[in-house]
Design an enzyme around this catalytic site. Structure first.
Site, PDB file in Angstrom:
ATOM      1  N   GLY A 150       0.819  -1.196   0.000  1.00 58.06           N
ATOM      2  CA  GLY A 150       0.000   0.000   0.000  1.00 58.06           C
ATOM      3  C   GLY A 150       0.857   1.251   0.000  1.00 58.06           C
ATOM      4  O   GLY A 150       2.053   1.212   0.319  1.00 58.06           O
ATOM      5  N   CYS A 151       0.259   2.355  -0.344  1.00 58.27           N
ATOM      6  CA  CYS A 151       1.008   3.610  -0.442  1.00 58.27           C
ATOM      7  C   CYS A 151       1.500   4.066   0.925  1.00 58.27           C
ATOM      8  O   CYS A 151       2.698   4.323   1.106  1.00 58.27           O
ATOM      9  CB  CYS A 151       0.159   4.681  -1.118  1.00 58.27           C
ATOM     10  SG  CYS A 151      -1.499   4.870  -0.444  1.00 58.27           S
ATOM     11  N   TYR A 152       0.594   4.153   1.899  1.00 58.14           N
ATOM     12  CA  TYR A 152       1.028   4.564   3.246  1.00 58.14           C
ATOM     13  C   TYR A 152       2.077   3.602   3.812  1.00 58.14           C
ATOM     14  O   TYR A 152       3.117   4.041   4.308  1.00 58.14           O
ATOM     15  CB  TYR A 152      -0.163   4.632   4.208  1.00 58.14           C
ATOM     16  CG  TYR A 152      -1.097   5.805   4.029  1.00 58.14           C
ATOM     17  CD1 TYR A 152      -0.656   7.115   4.153  1.00 58.14           C
ATOM     18  CD2 TYR A 152      -2.445   5.610   3.774  1.00 58.14           C
ATOM     19  CE1 TYR A 152      -1.530   8.187   4.021  1.00 58.14           C
ATOM     20  CE2 TYR A 152      -3.332   6.684   3.638  1.00 58.14           C
ATOM     21  CZ  TYR A 152      -2.865   7.965   3.771  1.00 58.14           C
ATOM     22  OH  TYR A 152      -3.730   9.025   3.655  1.00 58.14           O
TER      23      TYR A 152
END
Lengths: 347, 347, 347, 347
Positions: A150-152
Site C-alpha cells: 500500500g502507499c502509506y
C-alpha cells in the site's frame, strides 16, 4: 531486444495510468495491452486524452487464454475486486503483480475486519509475496504472485523498519501521522473528493480505522521481528500527489541522532530509490514528485528523547505503479531502476 | 555510443531544471555540466533536493575555454542577462540555444520598446534562428544560435499559423486571450507570486503590454506572410504548469469547420508533438502536463462565423526546455522525439 | 425590529449555502427556514458541519400553505427543476427570487435551444423581472418574481453595458473570454470536478455553447438597446471561487481611454457594489472573494484601437446569492447593502 | 451608540488585514485607524485593492500622543518588532492587544532560546495576560496588555487542556502533529512560499524546533497544572487558511471515549466559538474557514488505549485576529461574539 509482453487489468485507475506512463518507456517492454471487464473495444485515448497518439488501441476483454501468453500481468483494480478477478489467472503463465490490498494480509480474519469485504482464497494469499522491494527482493525474485504494498505502508515502513530492526527505537509506542494527496482516493468521484469541497481543505479521515494498519503491523513483525500495535492516522492534503508520513517513537536510551541516521544510511546504501537526507529541517513531497524515490530523514529531540522520522513518496509511483514495476524488474533479472530512472518534477 | 557534451548556463531557473530533467534521460547525452556566474562550487543537489543522487556535482564557473569543448550550450538566464552573457560564446565551438527573449526580436527598437532593456548585439541577433521547431526545422538544422520561442508564442503560433497561412481566418481581427500557470513567472519570489496571494486568485496582468506580442507578430509575418497587429492579453492561473491560449478570428466566408480542422491536421501530420484533437467540447492543460506535446482544437461558431482556436502546452516543456532539446535533436540529426518521448502526467 | 420571514428551497447547493451565510447576519431577517423536496426532517448541520450551532434545525417539506406565510422565498435549485417547482408558489404570498436560469430567457425557444430542457410556463416567465440590480432596480422593486442573473452574465454585463449603451464600443465584434472557479459547476460530484482531475488543470469547456450566451445578448438588447451576436467562451480555473471575464471590442473612432473609464465611473457612482478601478495593469479575483463587489477595469490598446474590459466577481456572491439578497433589499425598501457589507477575504 | 476608537499597528500583515475585515463590521467600533512605522501617508486601499471604497484613508504615523486617545490598540507586527514597539504605549491610555509572540513567554531565557531574539522588557512581559479567551477570560477582563496566543497553541490547547486538567490523558507522552496553511508564514515573499515551490508540496518544517513549543508547555502548566515536555512538529499544507492539529496521548486506564467526549463538551458548553463534534470519522479545516470557531473531536483507539484529539481553526481568525477581537470584547464587557458571529465559508 525487447522481451516482455505486459498486460494491465484496471488501466483506467490512477495506478493503472501510472503503469502505462512508465511502461511506455521501459526498454524491455515489447508489448503493452490493456484489459477490462466492462468496456471492451473502447479506444483508450478517447477516454484519456493525454494518451492520444500514445495508446490509441482498444481495451481488450479479460480472457485467461489470451492472458496466458503474457509474461506479466498487473492487476490494478480496487480491493474486493482483485480477490475475485485474480484467482483464475494463477498458474496459467504470467507473473502476477497485484496493486490492490487483497493479497497483502496473511490473516484473513484481519483482512475481513479492516477491509469489511470477503477475503481472497486462502491458498493464493499464502502464495503471494509482499512486494516491499528493498526488504523482500529475494522472495520477490521467485514469486508468482506479488502483493504490491500500500502507499502509506511503503512510506512508513521504509522509514522506520531499519530503526526497529536494529532496536534503536521502541516500537511499543509508535505514533504514525500520515498525510496523502487526493489521488490516493482513486478516480471515482465522490462528495469528499469533489473539487470545491476538497480544495483548501485539510482533513483527517478514517480515524484509527485505516485498513493499512494491519499491513504495517504485519510487515514490522515480518521484517523487523517486532510485535506491536501502532497508532496510525491518515489525513487528506489538498494536492494531487504525494505522501508524507511522520512517525514518532521513543529512542533506545543512549542512542544518538548520528546512530539513527547511520542506521538508515547503511540500510539503504545499495538501494538507489531510497535517499536518506542529512541535516534537514524541512522535507516536502515535491522532492519526489513523479518519481520512484522515497526520501527519508530523522531527527532526535533531545528534550524528550523521541525520534521524529519522516518518509516521503509519490503515492502513485513508489506507493503503487513504480514499486510494482521495480518488482517486475527484480522478477525478470533486470536492473531495479530500468524504466524508472526519471528525475522528480519538483515543480 | 553517447556523443554529446552539454552545458547549461542558468540551471537554477525553472527552464534550466527542466532541461536537466529531460537531458538526464537523453540517450545521446554523454556529459551534462552546469555553469553559473555567481555560485561556483556549490553542490547542485544541496540547492535542489529533488536532484539528490542525480546531480550531486558542483556548479562550474562560466569560462569560454571550458565551454568551447562542449557540443551544445543552453542559456537559460533571464532576458537582459543573456544579451550580455552569450556573445563571448558565439563561434567558439558549441551550438548555442538560448531560452531567453533576447535573440528573438529582429527589430532591436521593438525589443527595446517591449522589453525595456538594452538589446543584444545586432549581428548576433541577425545570426540567430527562431526555434519554432515544427515551422523552422530547415533553418534550425544549420543554426549556430537558436532563439528558442517564448512559452505563449509557442502555444499561440502552433495553433493559428496554419490557418493564417492558408488564409482560412482573417489575421486582421485576431484576439488572443492567453492563460498561464505561475511557473511562467520564474523562480524569483515576489509579492505577486507569494503563495497566499496567488493561490485561489485568477488575474489578468500586463494588459496589452506583454513582451511576447512583437514575437507573435514577427512570426506571423515570417511563417504565414501576413502583417497584423494582434490583441493579446495574459492571465495568471493558480496552478504551476500549463498554458492554454484561446484565439478568436473571423473565418473566411464559405470556410467550414471541417476545412479548418483538416488544415491543422494536415499541417502537423508528420509532427509527433502536435496533436490536433477532434470533436472536443473541452480541452485542458492536464493533457500535456510534463510533456512536450502541444494539443490544438478548433471550433467554428456559425452564429458569428468566428473561429475559436485553442492551443495547450506545458509552458516549461514545449514552451521552454522541451522545445529547446527538440531543436538540439534537429541540429544533431537525431530523431526529434529523442529524450522527449514521455507520457503526460495527466494527474 | 426584525421583520422578514425568509425561506430557501435548494439550500444544499452552493448558492443556497451562500444565502444562509449572508441571511444569518442580515439585520432584518427574523426567521430563516430551509425547504427540501427529498430530505425532510434531516438536521441541516449534520449534512454541513460548518453550520453546527448555526443552523441545527430540520429541513422542512416544501408546502405551499406553509410557504405562503413567508415574505420571500429563494429558489436555488438547478435549471430544469425550478421551472416545475416555482409555479405553484406564484401569487400565494411571498416574493419569489429564483437563482436558476429558468426564468431569465423571455424567448422560450431560445431557452429550449440552449438549455435543452422544457421551459417554464410562459406567463410566469413573462412576469419575471431580470434581477441585474444596478440596471433594473426600478422594476425589481415591484417584481413578484425575480430571475436572478447568471454568474457569467453578471460579470460581463456590469462591465460592458455602460460602454455599449453610450456607443463607445462596437457591440458587433464583441469577444468575451470568461473564466470561472469550480464552484460554478455546483455541488454534484462528476469526473470533471473530481479533485485529482480538476486540480492543476485549466480547461476550456462548452465551446461557443454556454447557455449564458442568450442571457447576455438579451440583456444587451434590453439595457443598451443593441442587437448583437456575441462570441463567448468559458474556462474552468482550478480554484473554488471567482469569475474574471475579459471582453474585447473595437472602440468607436476618436474615443479615448479616459472617456471609457469615465463612462464606467459615472454609471456606477451611486452603486456601492461596483468598483471601477483606475490605472491598473493587473486585476484578480481575490479582490472580491467572499463579497458582493464587482470590480471593473478598462484599457484601450492604441495599436489596435480595441478595448480590453475586465469584470471580476465572486461567482457565488455577486454572481448568485449576494445579488439575490441585494434584490430582496430593493424589494423591501432596505438599503441595498444591508447584510452584504462584508470585507472581501483577499487571502 | 458606537463607542470604541481602535488603532492597528501592522495592518499590512495578514493578521492586520483580518482585524480590519472583522472590525469593519463590529457594531461598537466608532473609529478604525491604521498606523505604520514606515509608510506614512500611503492610501491603504492603493496597497490592498480589495479594500477599495472600504478603507481609502491614509496610513498614520505611530505616535504616542495620537494613540493615547484610542481605546484599544492592536499590535500585529512580527516577533522581535513588537518587543521594541509596544513599551512606549504601555500606560498611556489604550488597552494593548499584541498578536506577536513577544509577550507570551514568561521565562525570558526560554523566549531567547526559541525565538533567537532579544526579549521584551521583563516588567511588561510580566504585566501581560495570556489571551486564550476560553481559559483566561477573568484575567483578560482587567488586563492592560494581552498577549494573544499563537495560532498553533490555540488549536492545540483548546483541544487538549480539558483532558489534561481532568487527568483523562497522560501529558507525559503527548505527541502533537500540527499542520498549517501557508498564510501562517505571513505576507513576506520567500523561496519557501514562492507559489510554484509551495503549490502541490506538503512539507514538514522546523522539526522539533518551533517557537510555539514553550508557549504550549507554559499554558499546560498554567491552565492544567501539569509540567511536561511535548513532542511537537509542524507541517505546511498547500492551502492558504487553516490549522489542523492532531494530538496523541495515552488515556488514563479505565477512561472511556464517552468520558473523553463529555469532558470536552462540558468544558465548552458555554463557549460559543468552541464546537465539540460528535461521532465523526473525518474533520477538516473547511468547517471553520473565515470564522472564529475552533472545532474539536476525539477518538479513543481501544487497540492501543491512546486518544487521538483533533483541533481545527482558521489560523488567521481564532488563531489570530478573531481571538484578539474576542479578547477586546471581553475587556469592554461586550458579548464575546460581537462582530465575530460570521458563518464559515465552507467552500
Amino acid at each position: 531486444m525487447k522481451e516482455l509482453k505486459v498486460g494491465i487489468i484496471g488501466a483506467t485507475g490512477y495506478g493503472g495510468l501510472e503503469l502505462i506512463r512508465f511502461l511506455h518507456n521501459h526498454p524491455e517492454v515489447e508489448k503493452l495491452d490493456l484489459f477490462t471487464s466492462s468496456d471492451e473495444g473502447a479506444i483508450f485515448s478517447s477516454k484519456f486524452g493525454h494518451l492520444l497518439s500514445i495508446h490509441d488501441t482498444a481495451l481488450k476483454k479479460i480472457d485467461t487464454e489470451t492472458l496466458s501468453n503474457f509474461d506479466v500481468v498487473f492487476t490494478s483494480t480496487p480491493s474486493g475486486v482483485t480477490s475475485k478477478l485474480l484467482p483464475p489467472l494463477v498458474g496459467v503463465g504470467p507473473k502476477l503483480i497485484d496493486l490492490s490490498g487483497d493479497y497483502r494480509i496473511k490473516d484473513l480474519s484481519e483482512y475481513e475486519k479492516w477491509y469489511k469485504k470477503d477475503p481472497a482464497p486462502e491458498e493464493i494469499v499464502n502464495m503471494s509475496v509482499y512486494g516491499l522491494t528493498e526488504w523482500n527482493a529475494k522472495n520477490i525474485k521467485n514469486a508468482k504472485i506479488i502483493a504490491n504494498p500500500g502507499c502509506y505502508p511503503t512510506a512508513v515502513l521504509l522509514s522506520i523498519l531499519p530503526l526497529i530492526k536494529e532496536r534503536l527505537i521502541d516500537p511499543q509506542f509508535l505514533i504514525i501521522d500520515a498525510k496523502s494527496g487526493v489521488s490516493g482516493a482513486g478516480n471515482k468521484p465522490s462528495q469528499t473528493t469533489h473539487y470545491s469541497e476538497m480544495n483548501e481543505n485539510f482533513s483527517i479521515y478514517k480515524m484509527n480505522e485505516h485498513q493499512h494498519i494491519p499491513e504495517i503491523e504485519q510487515a514490522i513483525a515480518m521484517f523487523a521481528d517486532a510485535k506491536t500495535t501502532i497508532t496510525f492516522n491518515t489525513h487528506l492534503v489538498p494536492m494531487t500527489r504525494g505522501i508524507l508520513a511522520t512517525s514518532y517513537a521513543p529512542v533506545t536510551p543512549g542512542v544518538t541522532e548520528e546512530q539513527l541516521y547511520n542506521c538508515l544510511k547503511e540500510t539503504y546504501k545499495n538501494h538507489p530509490f531510497v535517499r536518506v537526507v542529512e541535516n534537514v529541517n524541512s522535507l516536502g513531497t515535491n522532492r519526489v514528485k513523479g518519481s520512484n524515490f522515497c526520501d527519508i530523514c530523522i531527527k532526535l529531540d533531545e528534550r524528550t528523547n523521541r525520534a521524529t522520522i519522516v518518509g516521503v513518496i509519490d503515492n502513485l509511483v513508489k506507493g503503487a505503479a513504480g514499486q510494482a514495476i521495480q518488482n517486475m524488474n527484480v522478477q525478470f533479472n533486470l536492473p531495479e531502476t530500468m524504466g524508472l530512472d526519471v528525475v522528480p518534477l519538483f515543480i
